[in-house]
Motif scaffolding. Sequence first.
Motif, PDB file in Angstrom:
ATOM      1  N   TYR A 162       0.841  -1.201   0.000  1.00 24.29           N
ATOM      2  CA  TYR A 162       0.000   0.000   0.000  1.00 24.29           C
ATOM      3  C   TYR A 162       0.869   1.241   0.000  1.00 24.29           C
ATOM      4  N   LEU A 163       0.404   2.258  -0.735  1.00 28.56           N
ATOM      5  CA  LEU A 163       1.150   3.493  -0.915  1.00 28.56           C
ATOM      6  C   LEU A 163       0.487   4.589  -0.094  1.00 28.56           C
ATOM      7  N   ARG A 164       1.272   5.245   0.742  1.00 33.54           N
ATOM      8  CA  ARG A 164       0.787   6.255   1.687  1.00 33.54           C
ATOM      9  C   ARG A 164       1.450   7.589   1.380  1.00 33.54           C
ATOM     10  N   ARG A 165       0.649   8.610   1.125  1.00 30.25           N
ATOM     11  CA  ARG A 165       1.168   9.946   0.818  1.00 30.25           C
ATOM     12  C   ARG A 165       0.726  10.894   1.942  1.00 30.25           C
ATOM     13  N   SER A 166       1.690  11.554   2.591  1.00 30.78           N
ATOM     14  CA  SER A 166       1.395  12.559   3.617  1.00 30.78           C
ATOM     15  C   SER A 166       1.044  13.859   2.904  1.00 30.78           C
ATOM     16  N   VAL A 167      -0.224  14.208   2.913  1.00 33.68           N
ATOM     17  CA  VAL A 167      -0.719  15.365   2.185  1.00 33.68           C
ATOM     18  C   VAL A 167      -0.572  16.658   2.998  1.00 33.68           C
ATOM     19  N   SER A 168      -0.734  16.579   4.302  1.00 29.27           N
ATOM     20  CA  SER A 168      -0.686  17.770   5.162  1.00 29.27           C
ATOM     21  C   SER A 168       0.662  18.474   5.081  1.00 29.27           C
ATOM     22  N   PRO A 169       0.652  19.798   5.070  1.00 25.49           N
ATOM     23  CA  PRO A 169       1.921  20.527   5.121  1.00 25.49           C
ATOM     24  C   PRO A 169       2.667  20.197   6.421  1.00 25.49           C
ATOM     25  N   PRO A 170       3.939  19.815   6.329  1.00 25.41           N
ATOM     26  CA  PRO A 170       4.689  19.465   7.536  1.00 25.41           C
ATOM     27  C   PRO A 170       5.082  20.691   8.350  1.00 25.41           C
ATOM     28  N   GLY A 171       5.266  20.476   9.640  1.00 23.31           N
ATOM     29  CA  GLY A 171       5.782  21.531  10.503  1.00 23.31           C
ATOM     30  C   GLY A 171       4.762  22.533  10.979  1.00 23.31           C
ATOM     31  N   THR A 172       3.486  22.336  10.636  1.00 20.82           N
ATOM     32  CA  THR A 172       2.469  23.270  11.111  1.00 20.82           C
ATOM     33  C   THR A 172       2.036  22.844  12.515  1.00 20.82           C
ATOM     34  N   ALA A 173       1.317  23.707  13.200  1.00 23.07           N
ATOM     35  CA  ALA A 173       0.888  23.421  14.571  1.00 23.07           C
ATOM     36  C   ALA A 173      -0.443  22.667  14.614  1.00 23.07           C
ATOM     37  N   SER A 174      -0.905  22.170  13.501  1.00 20.67           N
ATOM     38  CA  SER A 174      -2.202  21.494  13.440  1.00 20.67           C
ATOM     39  C   SER A 174      -2.151  20.108  14.076  1.00 20.67           C
ATOM     40  N   ASP A 175      -3.254  19.740  14.728  1.00 18.64           N
ATOM     41  CA  ASP A 175      -3.401  18.393  15.279  1.00 18.64           C
ATOM     42  C   ASP A 175      -4.022  17.446  14.259  1.00 18.64           C
ATOM     43  N   VAL A 176      -4.280  17.941  13.052  1.00 21.04           N
ATOM     44  CA  VAL A 176      -4.917  17.141  12.004  1.00 21.04           C
ATOM     45  C   VAL A 176      -3.887  16.767  10.944  1.00 21.04           C
ATOM     46  N   ASP A 177      -3.872  15.493  10.569  1.00 18.24           N
ATOM     47  CA  ASP A 177      -3.023  14.997   9.488  1.00 18.24           C
ATOM     48  C   ASP A 177      -3.935  14.454   8.400  1.00 18.24           C
ATOM     49  N   ILE A 178      -3.596  14.758   7.147  1.00 14.35           N
ATOM     50  CA  ILE A 178      -4.353  14.247   6.006  1.00 14.35           C
ATOM     51  C   ILE A 178      -3.431  13.341   5.209  1.00 14.35           C
ATOM     52  N   VAL A 179      -3.923  12.147   4.918  1.00 13.58           N
ATOM     53  CA  VAL A 179      -3.130  11.135   4.229  1.00 13.58           C
ATOM     54  C   VAL A 179      -3.951  10.580   3.074  1.00 13.58           C
ATOM     55  N   GLU A 180      -3.314  10.418   1.927  1.00 14.04           N
ATOM     56  CA  GLU A 180      -3.934   9.762   0.778  1.00 14.04           C
ATOM     57  C   GLU A 180      -3.335   8.361   0.678  1.00 14.04           C
ATOM     58  N   VAL A 181      -4.190   7.365   0.465  1.00 18.32           N
ATOM     59  CA  VAL A 181      -3.722   5.979   0.411  1.00 18.32           C
ATOM     60  C   VAL A 181      -4.226   5.309  -0.855  1.00 18.32           C
ATOM     61  N   GLU A 182      -3.328   4.564  -1.492  1.00 16.62           N
ATOM     62  CA  GLU A 182      -3.690   3.644  -2.577  1.00 16.62           C
ATOM     63  C   GLU A 182      -3.476   2.251  -2.004  1.00 16.62           C
ATOM     64  N   PHE A 183      -4.557   1.503  -1.899  1.00 17.58           N
ATOM     65  CA  PHE A 183      -4.562   0.215  -1.212  1.00 17.58           C
ATOM     66  C   PHE A 183      -4.813  -0.902  -2.223  1.00 17.58           C
ATOM     67  N   PRO A 184      -3.846  -1.793  -2.439  1.00 21.57           N
ATOM     68  CA  PRO A 184      -3.986  -2.832  -3.454  1.00 21.57           C
ATOM     69  C   PRO A 184      -5.177  -3.774  -3.216  1.00 21.57           C
ATOM     70  N   ALA A 185      -5.679  -4.333  -4.305  1.00 25.20           N
ATOM     71  CA  ALA A 185      -6.758  -5.322  -4.222  1.00 25.20           C
ATOM     72  C   ALA A 185      -6.313  -6.474  -3.323  1.00 25.20           C
ATOM     73  N   GLY A 186      -7.202  -6.887  -2.429  1.00 24.21           N
ATOM     74  CA  GLY A 186      -6.925  -8.011  -1.537  1.00 24.21           C
ATOM     75  C   GLY A 186      -6.061  -7.680  -0.327  1.00 24.21           C
ATOM     76  N   ALA A 187      -5.518  -6.482  -0.260  1.00 25.10           N
ATOM     77  CA  ALA A 187      -4.612  -6.129   0.848  1.00 25.10           C
ATOM     78  C   ALA A 187      -5.378  -6.033   2.165  1.00 25.10           C
ATOM     79  N   ARG A 188      -4.648  -6.330   3.244  1.00 20.29           N
ATOM     80  CA  ARG A 188      -5.196  -6.242   4.606  1.00 20.29           C
ATOM     81  C   ARG A 188      -4.094  -5.747   5.530  1.00 20.29           C
TER      82      ARG A 188
END
Length: 188
Positions: free
Chosen positions: A93-119
């Motif tokens: 599975y491919l994980r992309r950290s979308v949120s701008p790094p180094g900010t004071a936010s408690d929220v993280d946004i991540v985009e994921v591409e999850f292969p067929a059948g993966a667990r």
Amino acid sequence: MEPELEQAIGIRIRTLRQEKALTLDDLAAASGVSRAMISRIERAEASPTASLLARICAALGLSLSAFFAEEGQASPLARRQEQQVWRDPETGYLRRSVSPPGTASDVDIVEVEFPAGARVSFPSHASAHGMTQHIWLFDGELEMTAGETVYRLRPGDCLFMPVGEGHVFHNPGDAPARYCVVLDRGGR
């Protein structure tokens, strides 16, 4: 995984562990990951799976997004080509950290591409209690297990759940799933 990224992951774990004055044994006890495995990861002799890395990060008081965030000058803009990308060596599975790094936010946004059948299974962990996440499915299918409850997500569906209670991501379909995780560290 690229050797440079393996080495960077190992250095980051060691640095964070030492900053918190934790021994390998302390981190092993807090994360449920063996001392030997943590040592191998720190020396870039092993590639951690998503589940192992999440347990180590939780024991260090971090989300995966915060772990991968680059240190340095904070910027309100994170351009796609500059976003940190990581592939789980076990599931692909491919994980992309979308949120701008180094900010004071408690929220993280991540985009994921999850292969067929993966667990991927993330066990319950006290260090992650108080953290919550929204799972927003864009393409494919996703089956989420939280405790005893199984949710089947279709494109456009969004599921809210606590992080610390443990959960399982599963793609039961025959095509990759693409989704967004919006993680709230809850003031950590």
